[in-house]
Design an enzyme around this catalytic site. Structure first.
Site, PDB file in Angstrom:
ATOM      1  N   GLY A  12      -2.265  -5.205  -4.584  1.00 12.56           N
ATOM      2  CA  GLY A  12      -1.526  -4.550  -3.500  1.00 12.56           C
ATOM      3  C   GLY A  12      -2.152  -4.813  -2.138  1.00 12.56           C
ATOM      4  CB  ILE A  14      -5.479  -0.856   0.538  1.00 10.95           C
ATOM      5  CG1 ILE A  14      -4.686  -0.300   1.724  1.00 10.95           C
ATOM      6  CG2 ILE A  14      -6.960  -0.466   0.667  1.00 10.95           C
ATOM      7  CD1 ILE A  14      -4.665   1.226   1.825  1.00 10.95           C
ATOM      8  CG  LEU A  78      -7.239   1.383  -4.099  1.00  9.68           C
ATOM      9  CD1 LEU A  78      -8.604   1.367  -4.761  1.00  9.68           C
ATOM     10  CD2 LEU A  78      -7.179   0.333  -2.997  1.00  9.68           C
ATOM     11  CE1 TYR A 151       1.526   8.402  -2.619  1.00  8.92           C
ATOM     12  CE2 TYR A 151       1.413   8.925  -0.281  1.00  8.92           C
ATOM     13  CZ  TYR A 151       0.957   8.212  -1.370  1.00  8.92           C
ATOM     14  OH  TYR A 151      -0.066   7.314  -1.209  1.00  8.92           O
TER      15      TYR A 151
END
Ligand code: UDP
Length: 330
Positions: A12, A14, A78, A151
């Site tokens: 991804g 990051i 992550l 979220y």
């Protein structure tokens, strides 16, 4: 960091920058990613001789996670459903990935004694107006039928799990990211407002500023995000603790749009879009999002180094090259 390192979500935005950094520091890295918002291009840039293994799979696969965590004394977790637009479009899948996935990673790390850095988010603070946000601050969220808050809630469950396992001996630290950006941002993946504005500015379409554009964020260049993450894995004092990882440079979304338009020399107009038009199923925004960086500075020795203008220049140069190439392929 000589021990093998597992990075979930390593393909991804990051995650791939974190992998770059770990490899540059001499680490040997395994990526676990389902490539839902991660990209092959983010990992294929590494030399083929790099000590890097890529496993295509989901953190919701309990057996796979168990096997991988058992082989890795250090885990950066992550992998998650990220980005407001993404969460709004599929809240059920997002909740599932974020809660079940983290449960699998933490339970396995607890079983095998691995150390974990859990990536969390500034969304945790919700629409609190107590800026700057301290890690000890109260969370202020809207009602549960506004999907945006799912979220924040899913990540809060993750954090609760981490603290609960820490009490049972898990070595875990939590980093709350504040609006990370840099090369490799894309609209369909992590979907940051910066990716959106750049895409619009490059194609000459109107730049869609939500609301009155006076809401603020502290955009954090991705190498600063990564630095905070690595520090959280190294310091003993970081164990059992949570840290804001962000920048102190606050900017309004309107100002951001103007900077991007100016820096790209774009002819796009700025247009104000009411929230109701942008999100017909209901939406609430965070008016100001600013981190208190005191704890990260004092405990981790963290301080961001890249200004917004410098970071935007690097990001826009990358976007110019890569968005054009992607456009030609379509
Ligand atoms: N935003 C905007 N126009 C867009 C997309 C987003 O004005 O086309 C705004 C959004 O409403 C929010 C800010 O930009 O106020 C940051 O949005 P993003 O989705 O990047 O992340 P957030 O900080 O809300 O998690």
């Amino acid at each position: 960091m000589s021990e093998p390192i597992l990075v979930t979500g390593g393909a991804g935005f990051i995650g791939s920058h974190l992998v770059d950094r770990l490899l540059a520091d001499g680490g040997s890295v395994t990526i676990l990613d389902d490539f839902s918002t991660g990209h092959e291009a983010n990992v294929s840039a590494h030399p083929s001789t790099a000590p890097l293994r890529v496993v295509r799979g989901s953190v919701t696969d309990e057996r796979l996670v168990d096997t991988l965590v058992a082989e890795h004394p250090l885990v950066f977790h992550l992998a998650a459903a990220v980005g407001v637009a993404h969460i709004m479009s599929d809240p059920v899948a997002s909740l599932h990935t974020n809660v079940r996935g983290t449960e699998n990673v933490l339970a396995a790390a607890h079983r095998y004694g691995s150390r974990v850095v859990l990536a969390s988010t500034s969304e945790i603070y919700g629409r609190s107006t107590e800026v700057p946000f301290k890690e000890t601050a109260n969370r202020v969220l809207g009602p549960t039928w506004i999907h945006r808050w799912s979220y924040s809630t899913s990540k809060a469950v993750d954090e609760h799990l981490a603290f609960a396992y820490a009490e049972q001996g898990l070595r875990v630290s939590i980093v709350r990211y504040f609006n990370s950006y840099g090369p490799r941002i894309d609209e369909r993946g992590y979907g940051s407002v910066i990716a959106r504005f750049v895409t619009q500015a490059l194609s000459g379409e109107p730049i869609t500023v939500h609301g009155d554009g006076q809401q603020t964020r502290c955009f954090t260049y991705v190498t600063d995000t990564v630095e905070g993450t690595v520090l959280a894995a190294r310091r003993k004092e970081a164990l059992g603790n949570v840290f804001n990882i962000g920048s102190a440079e606050e900017v309004t979304i309107r100002d951001l749009a103007e900077r991007i338009r100016r820096m790209l020399g774009s002819a796009s107009q700025l247009t104000l879009v009411p929230y109701e038009a942008a999100y017909p199923t209901g939406f609430q925004d965070t008016p100001r999002r600013v981190p208190d960086l005191g704890r990260a500075r004092d405990v981790l020795g963290y301080s961001p180094t890249v200004s917004l203008d410098a970071g935007l220049a690097l990001t826009l140069a990358w976007c110019r090259a890569h968005y054009a190439a992607a456009g030609e392929r379509r």
